[in-house]
Write a protein that holds these residues in place. Structure first.
Motif, mmCIF file in Angstrom:
data_model
loop_
_atom_site.group_PDB
_atom_site.id
_atom_site.type_symbol
_atom_site.label_atom_id
_atom_site.label_comp_id
_atom_site.label_asym_id
_atom_site.label_seq_id
_atom_site.Cartn_x
_atom_site.Cartn_y
_atom_site.Cartn_z
ATOM 1 N N LYS A 132 -15.711 -1.576 -14.105
ATOM 2 C CA LYS A 132 -14.975 -1.419 -15.290
ATOM 3 C C LYS A 132 -13.745 -0.492 -15.384
ATOM 4 O O LYS A 132 -12.689 -1.016 -16.182
ATOM 5 N N ASN A 133 -13.824 0.442 -14.747
ATOM 6 C CA ASN A 133 -12.708 1.313 -14.845
ATOM 7 C C ASN A 133 -11.399 0.464 -14.183
ATOM 8 O O ASN A 133 -10.241 0.796 -14.337
ATOM 9 N N HIS A 134 -11.453 -0.134 -13.197
ATOM 10 C CA HIS A 134 -10.493 -0.847 -12.328
ATOM 11 C C HIS A 134 -9.859 -1.833 -13.516
ATOM 12 O O HIS A 134 -8.878 -2.190 -13.458
ATOM 13 N N ARG A 135 -10.950 -2.501 -14.093
ATOM 14 C CA ARG A 135 -10.462 -3.504 -15.050
ATOM 15 C C ARG A 135 -9.543 -2.989 -16.098
ATOM 16 O O ARG A 135 -8.474 -3.438 -16.417
ATOM 17 N N LYS A 136 -9.729 -1.623 -16.633
ATOM 18 C CA LYS A 136 -9.088 -0.888 -17.627
ATOM 19 C C LYS A 136 -7.646 -0.683 -16.864
ATOM 20 O O LYS A 136 -6.617 -0.741 -17.627
ATOM 21 N N SER A 137 -7.477 -0.272 -15.853
ATOM 22 C CA SER A 137 -6.260 -0.076 -14.979
ATOM 23 C C SER A 137 -5.559 -1.431 -15.036
ATOM 24 O O SER A 137 -4.383 -1.435 -15.032
ATOM 25 N N ILE A 138 -6.184 -2.465 -14.558
ATOM 26 C CA ILE A 138 -5.454 -3.667 -14.211
ATOM 27 C C ILE A 138 -4.905 -4.118 -15.509
ATOM 28 O O ILE A 138 -3.645 -4.659 -15.669
ATOM 29 N N TYR A 139 -5.693 -4.339 -16.794
ATOM 30 C CA TYR A 139 -5.291 -4.507 -17.883
ATOM 31 C C TYR A 139 -4.125 -3.808 -18.306
ATOM 32 O O TYR A 139 -2.849 -4.266 -19.142
ATOM 33 N N ARG A 140 -4.029 -2.421 -18.238
ATOM 34 C CA ARG A 140 -2.967 -1.586 -18.423
ATOM 35 C C ARG A 140 -1.749 -1.927 -17.963
ATOM 36 O O ARG A 140 -0.489 -1.995 -18.234
ATOM 37 N N LYS A 141 -1.735 -1.850 -16.491
ATOM 38 C CA LYS A 141 -0.590 -2.198 -15.693
ATOM 39 C C LYS A 141 0.271 -3.770 -16.103
ATOM 40 O O LYS A 141 1.317 -3.799 -15.906
ATOM 41 N N LEU A 142 -0.867 -4.611 -16.614
ATOM 42 C CA LEU A 142 -0.277 -6.032 -16.619
ATOM 43 C C LEU A 142 0.252 -6.261 -18.012
ATOM 44 O O LEU A 142 0.597 -7.094 -18.723
ATOM 45 N N GLY A 143 -0.331 -5.075 -19.054
ATOM 46 C CA GLY A 143 0.226 -5.072 -20.429
ATOM 47 C C GLY A 143 -0.721 -5.849 -21.001
ATOM 48 O O GLY A 143 -0.127 -6.370 -22.186
ATOM 49 N N ILE A 144 -2.069 -6.204 -21.033
ATOM 50 C CA ILE A 144 -3.032 -6.814 -21.716
ATOM 51 C C ILE A 144 -3.903 -6.177 -22.026
ATOM 52 O O ILE A 144 -4.137 -4.968 -21.698
ATOM 53 N N LYS A 145 -4.952 -6.757 -22.970
ATOM 54 C CA LYS A 145 -6.000 -6.081 -23.490
ATOM 55 C C LYS A 145 -7.508 -6.616 -23.476
ATOM 56 O O LYS A 145 -8.351 -6.065 -23.825
ATOM 57 N N PHE B 214 3.589 -5.870 -10.144
ATOM 58 C CA PHE B 214 3.155 -4.985 -11.304
ATOM 59 C C PHE B 214 2.385 -3.724 -10.434
ATOM 60 O O PHE B 214 1.700 -3.226 -11.551
ATOM 61 N N ASN B 215 2.574 -3.617 -9.121
ATOM 62 C CA ASN B 215 2.111 -2.427 -8.578
ATOM 63 C C ASN B 215 0.728 -2.200 -8.821
ATOM 64 O O ASN B 215 0.087 -1.128 -8.800
ATOM 65 N N LEU B 216 -0.164 -3.193 -8.946
ATOM 66 C CA LEU B 216 -1.416 -3.325 -8.759
ATOM 67 C C LEU B 216 -1.894 -3.008 -7.155
ATOM 68 O O LEU B 216 -1.096 -3.187 -6.269
ATOM 69 N N THR B 217 -2.883 -2.051 -6.928
ATOM 70 C CA THR B 217 -3.297 -1.640 -5.582
ATOM 71 C C THR B 217 -4.107 -2.940 -4.953
ATOM 72 O O THR B 217 -4.369 -3.912 -5.671
ATOM 73 N N PRO B 218 -4.176 -3.058 -3.627
ATOM 74 C CA PRO B 218 -5.022 -3.823 -3.087
ATOM 75 C C PRO B 218 -6.298 -4.123 -3.396
ATOM 76 O O PRO B 218 -7.021 -5.243 -3.839
ATOM 77 N N ARG B 219 -6.997 -3.070 -3.833
ATOM 78 C CA ARG B 219 -8.269 -3.247 -4.440
ATOM 79 C C ARG B 219 -8.379 -3.759 -5.937
ATOM 80 O O ARG B 219 -8.914 -4.781 -6.221
ATOM 81 N N GLU C 171 0.935 -1.336 -0.079
ATOM 82 C CA GLU C 171 0.043 -0.099 -0.030
ATOM 83 C C GLU C 171 1.081 1.281 -0.051
ATOM 84 O O GLU C 171 0.444 2.406 0.159
ATOM 85 N N PHE C 172 2.195 1.040 -0.240
ATOM 86 C CA PHE C 172 3.025 2.507 -0.271
ATOM 87 C C PHE C 172 2.548 3.614 -0.882
ATOM 88 O O PHE C 172 2.332 4.534 -0.415
ATOM 89 N N TYR C 173 2.360 3.250 -2.421
ATOM 90 C CA TYR C 173 2.060 4.668 -3.249
ATOM 91 C C TYR C 173 0.568 5.091 -2.759
ATOM 92 O O TYR C 173 0.372 6.234 -2.924
ATOM 93 N N GLU C 174 -0.395 4.024 -2.372
ATOM 94 C CA GLU C 174 -1.519 4.755 -1.784
ATOM 95 C C GLU C 174 -1.134 5.670 -0.705
ATOM 96 O O GLU C 174 -2.039 6.722 -0.565
ATOM 97 N N LYS C 175 -0.303 5.454 0.219
ATOM 98 C CA LYS C 175 -0.043 6.447 1.255
ATOM 99 C C LYS C 175 0.733 7.434 0.907
ATOM 100 O O LYS C 175 0.619 8.372 1.353
ATOM 101 N N VAL C 176 1.503 7.539 -0.266
ATOM 102 C CA VAL C 176 2.181 8.747 -0.771
ATOM 103 C C VAL C 176 0.931 9.411 -1.320
ATOM 104 O O VAL C 176 0.903 10.874 -1.113
ATOM 105 N N ILE C 177 -0.136 9.113 -2.268
ATOM 106 C CA ILE C 177 -1.329 9.754 -2.381
ATOM 107 C C ILE C 177 -1.935 10.473 -1.288
ATOM 108 O O ILE C 177 -2.264 11.815 -1.303
#
Length: 249
Positions: free
Chosen positions: A226-239, A192-197, A20-26
């Motif tokens: 659906k927005n989370h899905r898009k973020s997940i796919y982007r971080k994992l480099g998939i479509k 891949f720096n996915l957030t806990p959620r 959760e480090f980068y969540e705490k940065v935000i």
């Protein structure tokens, strides 16, 4: 204002080396009242940037658009990758007065609704450059830069320490080789720096749940999933979901 920001640092420091480090940065940056929105980016020359985390899930479509193509027109991307400096840099410092007539502004930037932008560049870490990008209520950012420089330098030190710890970990392939399947998936998602959620939603997708079911399980709207899905796919480099299953199942 400054006191509240500095009071957030112990929590940030305690999260170093944790998921959760980068969540705490935000969280620490958003304590500063003048800051309206913040994103943490990872840059590398000749490579697409990575949006590590944003404080606005609803804006994930714009984050995806930026990381896929719009960054190529971004004066910040060119400045950060070519200069490899650190510290504060504002948009007005690097663009011409006719910025609002530029292709980048016309095709992408106006969608953000930001009246100004400042990046606090952390510097080169593990061959990439971390930058904290934010906008404020006031167009005059000089007072924030001067008054809160010690605070941002503390955040910078925390990020350097966090990334140094991550770099010293055993290579991912060796870590996951002897783990149960569920633990392997979790380890890879952390890498891949996915957030806990995002990790939670990925696990639910892999269990075969639809976005509608996941939204009810997570107590959020289907659009948010659906927005989370898009973020997940982007971080994992998939479509697609098919690629997700192919990678983990």
């Amino acid at each position: 204002m400054q006191l509240s920001a500095y009071e957030s640092l112990p929590v940030l420091i305690d999260s170093i080396g944790k998921l959760e480090f980068y969540e705490k940065v935000i969280d620490s940056i958003r304590v500063i009242q003048q800051i309206k929105s913040c994103i943490v980016f990872s840059y590398a020359p000749n490579s697409a940037p990575i949006s590590i985390i944003s404080d606005n899930v609803i804006r994930s479509d714009l984050d995806n658009e930026y990381c896929q193509s719009a960054y190529l027109l971004d004066p910040f991307y060119e400045w950060i990758c070519n200069r490899q400096a650190s510290g504060f840099i504002s948009l007005r410092d690097i663009v011409r007065q006719d910025f609002e007539r530029s292709t980048y502004y016309d095709e992408f930037y106006h969608k953000l609704g930001w009246s100004n932008e400042t990046n606090f560049v952390i510097g080169s870490i593990n061959d990439r450059i971390i930058a904290l990008s934010f906008t404020t209520e006031s167009k005059n950012l000089s007072h924030i830069s001067l008054e809160l420089l010690p605070f941002f330098n503390s955040v910078k030190a925390a990020i350097h320490t966090h990334e140094s710890i991550n770099r010293s970990f055993t290579p991912l392939e060796k870590v996951v080789s002897n783990q149960p399947k569920t633990d392997k998936i979790k380890t890879i998602l952390c890498h891949f720096n996915l957030t806990p959620r995002e990790q939670e939603i990925t696990q639910l997708i892999l269990e075969g749940h639809s976005s509608a079911i996941i939204s009810s399980l997570c107590f959020v709207s289907e659009g948010t999933i659906k927005n989370h899905r898009k973020s997940i796919y982007r971080k994992l480099g998939i479509k697609s979901q098919g690629e997700l299953f192919k990678r983990f199942i």
